[in-house]
Design a protein around this motif. Sequence first.
Motif, short mmCIF file in Angstrom:
data_model
loop_
_atom_site.label_atom_id
_atom_site.label_comp_id
_atom_site.label_asym_id
_atom_site.label_seq_id
_atom_site.Cartn_x
_atom_site.Cartn_y
_atom_site.Cartn_z
N THR A 120 -11.44 -40.12 -29.33
CA THR A 120 -10.32 -39.82 -28.46
C THR A 120 -9.92 -41.10 -27.74
O THR A 120 -10.78 -41.81 -27.23
CB THR A 120 -10.71 -38.75 -27.41
OG1 THR A 120 -11.15 -37.58 -28.10
CG2 THR A 120 -9.54 -38.41 -26.52
N TRP A 128 -1.12 -39.93 -22.31
CA TRP A 128 -1.30 -39.27 -23.60
C TRP A 128 -2.76 -39.35 -24.02
O TRP A 128 -3.43 -40.35 -23.79
CB TRP A 128 -0.46 -39.96 -24.69
CG TRP A 128 1.01 -39.85 -24.47
CD1 TRP A 128 1.79 -40.67 -23.73
CD2 TRP A 128 1.87 -38.84 -24.98
NE1 TRP A 128 3.09 -40.26 -23.75
CE2 TRP A 128 3.17 -39.13 -24.52
CE3 TRP A 128 1.69 -37.73 -25.79
CZ2 TRP A 128 4.27 -38.35 -24.83
CZ3 TRP A 128 2.80 -36.96 -26.11
CH2 TRP A 128 4.05 -37.25 -25.63
N VAL A 130 -4.96 -39.13 -27.50
CA VAL A 130 -4.75 -39.23 -28.94
C VAL A 130 -6.10 -39.09 -29.65
O VAL A 130 -7.07 -39.73 -29.26
CB VAL A 130 -4.11 -40.59 -29.29
CG1 VAL A 130 -3.87 -40.72 -30.77
CG2 VAL A 130 -2.82 -40.80 -28.51
N GLU A 131 -6.15 -38.28 -30.70
CA GLU A 131 -7.33 -38.16 -31.54
C GLU A 131 -7.16 -39.05 -32.76
O GLU A 131 -6.06 -39.12 -33.32
CB GLU A 131 -7.52 -36.70 -32.01
CG GLU A 131 -7.64 -35.70 -30.87
CD GLU A 131 -8.92 -35.85 -30.07
OE1 GLU A 131 -9.96 -36.19 -30.67
OE2 GLU A 131 -8.86 -35.64 -28.86
#
Length: 138
Positions: A120, A128, A130-131
């Motif tokens: 992550t 934000w 984000v993966e």
Amino acid sequence: MAEVLVLVDHVEGEIKKATYELLTAARALGEPSAVVVGPAVATKELAAHGAEKVYVAETDRDDFLTPQVDVLAGLVQAKSPAAVLIAVSADGKEIAGRLALRTGSAWLNDVVDVTSDGVTHSVFGGAWVVEAKAATDH
């Protein structure tokens, strides 16, 4: 279970807190192994924080970050670890970039969490989440 190499971030033998956090995060991916480059540090303390193995490469070389990259690249080639974790800092990013180029590996930076499914990232000041997952075999 595969090894996960964790570069020990230290100044004059004093281990930085981020190293212990990385040793904990490494458990999600495999067996944590600490990698010490430079003057010796308290290896018992690393083991107490979860390092199952400790690799020590004592050196007095003063060329900028090259010893860390050389040692990590050699271990990547010899051990085929599941991952290499390096603390986020100006030096850490430089080491990680050089290591990724030298070994043909993926490079995921500014990671805030590590799981067996990926990582992550917190981007744009935390606006934000984000993966991500590496798309290479290394």
